[in-house]
Design a protein around this motif. Structure first.
Motif, PDB file in Angstrom:
ATOM      1  N   ASP A  57       0.845  -1.200   0.000  1.00 45.28           N
ATOM      2  CA  ASP A  57       0.000   0.000   0.000  1.00 45.28           C
ATOM      3  C   ASP A  57       0.883   1.253   0.000  1.00 45.28           C
ATOM      4  O   ASP A  57       2.116   1.160   0.087  1.00 45.28           O
ATOM      5  N   PRO A  63       0.742  -6.326   1.133  1.00 50.61           N
ATOM      6  CA  PRO A  63      -0.669  -6.732   1.263  1.00 50.61           C
ATOM      7  C   PRO A  63      -0.767  -7.938   2.180  1.00 50.61           C
ATOM      8  O   PRO A  63       0.062  -8.849   2.103  1.00 50.61           O
ATOM      9  N   MET A  65      -4.176  -9.350   3.150  1.00 46.83           N
ATOM     10  CA  MET A  65      -5.617  -9.519   3.310  1.00 46.83           C
ATOM     11  C   MET A  65      -5.895 -10.938   3.795  1.00 46.83           C
ATOM     12  O   MET A  65      -5.268 -11.895   3.317  1.00 46.83           O
ATOM     13  N   TRP A  71     -13.175 -11.928   0.722  1.00 46.55           N
ATOM     14  CA  TRP A  71     -12.051 -10.992   0.762  1.00 46.55           C
ATOM     15  C   TRP A  71     -12.151  -9.940  -0.335  1.00 46.55           C
ATOM     16  O   TRP A  71     -11.811  -8.781  -0.115  1.00 46.55           O
ATOM     17  N   ARG A  74     -14.586  -7.194   0.415  1.00 44.60           N
ATOM     18  CA  ARG A  74     -14.029  -6.300   1.446  1.00 44.60           C
ATOM     19  C   ARG A  74     -12.945  -5.403   0.839  1.00 44.60           C
ATOM     20  O   ARG A  74     -12.851  -4.227   1.150  1.00 44.60           O
ATOM     21  N   TYR A  75     -12.151  -5.966  -0.063  1.00 43.11           N
ATOM     22  CA  TYR A  75     -11.098  -5.165  -0.715  1.00 43.11           C
ATOM     23  C   TYR A  75     -11.728  -4.017  -1.500  1.00 43.11           C
ATOM     24  O   TYR A  75     -11.272  -2.871  -1.415  1.00 43.11           O
ATOM     25  N   LYS A  76     -12.787  -4.318  -2.269  1.00 43.50           N
ATOM     26  CA  LYS A  76     -13.392  -3.288  -3.120  1.00 43.50           C
ATOM     27  C   LYS A  76     -13.994  -2.160  -2.288  1.00 43.50           C
ATOM     28  O   LYS A  76     -14.143  -1.040  -2.774  1.00 43.50           O
ATOM     29  N   GLN A  78     -12.637  -0.917   0.394  1.00 44.47           N
ATOM     30  CA  GLN A  78     -11.587  -0.086   1.008  1.00 44.47           C
ATOM     31  C   GLN A  78     -11.325   1.160   0.163  1.00 44.47           C
ATOM     32  O   GLN A  78     -11.535   1.156  -1.048  1.00 44.47           O
ATOM     33  N   ASP A  79     -10.813   2.186   0.809  1.00 39.33           N
ATOM     34  CA  ASP A  79     -10.472   3.433   0.132  1.00 39.33           C
ATOM     35  C   ASP A  79      -9.373   3.160  -0.908  1.00 39.33           C
ATOM     36  O   ASP A  79      -8.314   2.599  -0.568  1.00 39.33           O
ATOM     37  N   THR A  82      -5.778   4.138  -0.099  1.00 42.26           N
ATOM     38  CA  THR A  82      -4.966   3.504   0.946  1.00 42.26           C
ATOM     39  C   THR A  82      -4.866   1.977   0.826  1.00 42.26           C
ATOM     40  O   THR A  82      -4.035   1.361   1.476  1.00 42.26           O
ATOM     41  N   ARG A  83      -5.722   1.371  -0.029  1.00 44.46           N
ATOM     42  CA  ARG A  83      -5.676  -0.101  -0.121  1.00 44.46           C
ATOM     43  C   ARG A  83      -4.483  -0.536  -0.997  1.00 44.46           C
ATOM     44  O   ARG A  83      -3.937   0.275  -1.766  1.00 44.46           O
TER      45      ARG A  83
END
Ligand SMILES: Cc1cc2nc3c(=O)[nH]c(=O)nc-3n(C[C@H](O)[C@H](O)[C@H](O)COP(=O)(O)OP(=O)(O)OC[C@H]3O[C@@H](n4cnc5c(N)ncnc54)[C@H](O)[C@@H]3O)c2cc1C
Length: 304
Positions: A57, A63, A65, A71, A74-76, A78-79, A82-83
């Protein structure tokens, strides 16, 4: 009655990997070999098998995760700022029993997270890869190289980002008892970026070093002079080509050939592939259904 509560395996899944080795194939193309405890459960179905790689990041944290069924959702969420950034790559070679996978990276400078990471990467560094899941029953997809059986003529036009896929395609064809008559035009950064490729007598290869020229210009010029079939009888009026804004969307036309006469596989800088699409289909009257036309990257843009 027994009840199996485990969810069915998904076509793609996330793998933890570490960089095991890094070697130059040419000044701009480097082979990175990744290993991981579950890479023996990775699958690849074709030489252009695409995967998504997650990079550290913006704070430089690798990474990490959690590998759970949700998963990706949840990833999609995230900002984006910052991801871990995600980019698309090709499996160049998978040695599942040894738990190793090779990915050939174009080092195009320190302008994006993938090329920057690959430039500085050292063995032992961790990444995550989304790749086909061997536990999935059937064909998990994620590739477009699906030539008709008994293919007679093939046209390949690519730049260095698609060279890993092209190298795999040639290896597959060279192993056939009767490979198709093939023309390959490959645009590369410089003359010393030529790499050894599998071959056979009916393979004609033209390396096209761009030097300081615009990316894709040599690919477009190649499409102008490539030998393509002259349709007889001439096909019905060319279907209107839907416009694609390559700055906003990924250009991705997939072939569905009706016979084994001719097949085209074109991949590289998206504006160049768009120009090749117009040239081959609208001007040179090549049957759209015989062509894969894929924007692998877009100059000046980030499309993941
Ligand atoms: C199906 C598929 C398979 C692919 N397989 C491979 C592969 O095996 N190996 C590989 O190296 N690439 C491959 N690519 C291309 C790769 O995804 C892009 O080049 C990606 O943009 C690299 O990410 P980045 O973080 O380095 O740059 P980004 O953050 O995406 O882009 C930053 C800047 O760099 C520019 N840029 C991106 N790529 C290049 C380039 N090659 N040359 C010059 N400038 C560039 C962009 O236009 C942008 O201005 C593939 C793409 C697709 C769609």
């Amino acid at each position: 009655m027994s009840q199996d509560a485990s969810p069915p395996a998904s076509p793609y899944r996330l793998f933890d990997v570490t960089l095991k080795a890094k070697e130059p194939l040419s000044p701009h193309l480097w082979r990175l070999t990744f290993a991981g405890p579950e890479v023996n459960r990775m699958a690849a179905f074709a030489p252009d098998q695409r995967i998504k790689i997650f990079f550290p990041d913006p704070q430089g944290r690798p990474p990490a995760m959690a590998i759970t069924p949700d998963w990706y959702a949840r990833y999609k969420k995230q900002d984006v700022a910052t991801r871990p950034p995600m980019r698309t790559y090709t499996i160049r070679a998978l040695r599942a029993p040894a738990g190793e996978v090779d990915v050939d990276f174009v080092l195009h400078g320190e302008t994006g997270p993938a090329s920057t990471w690959a430039t500085h990467a050292q063995p032992g560094q961790a990444l995550q890869i989304m790749a086909p899941n061997a536990a999935f029953e059937g064909d998990g997809g994620g590739y477009e190289w699906k030539p008709p059986q008994g293919l007679r003529r093939l046209l390949l036009i690519a730049d260095e980002t698609a060279l890993p896929a092209v190298a795999g395609i040639l290896e597959e064809l060279a192993a056939l008892p009767a490979p198709p008559q093939t023309q390959l035009f490959i645009e590369i950064p410089g003359q010393d970026d030529e790499i050894p490729l599998a071959g056979w007598p009916d393979l004609w290869v033209e390396w096209m070093p761009r030097g300081l020229g615009a990316p894709g210009a040599l690919m477009v010029a190649a499409a102008q002079r490539a030998a393509v079939p002259v349709a007889t009888p001439r096909p019905a009026p060319t279907p209107a080509l839907a416009e694609v804004d390559v700055d906003e969307a990924i250009l991705w036309d997939v072939a569905a050939p009706s016979d084994a006469g001719f097949y085209g596989w074109v991949a590289g800088e998206a504006a160049a592939v768009l120009a090749i699409r117009r040239l081959l289909i609208a001007e040179r009257k090549v049957d759209k259904a015989s062509l894969n036309l894929m924007g692998y990257w877009r100059e000046g843009r980030v499309l993941d």
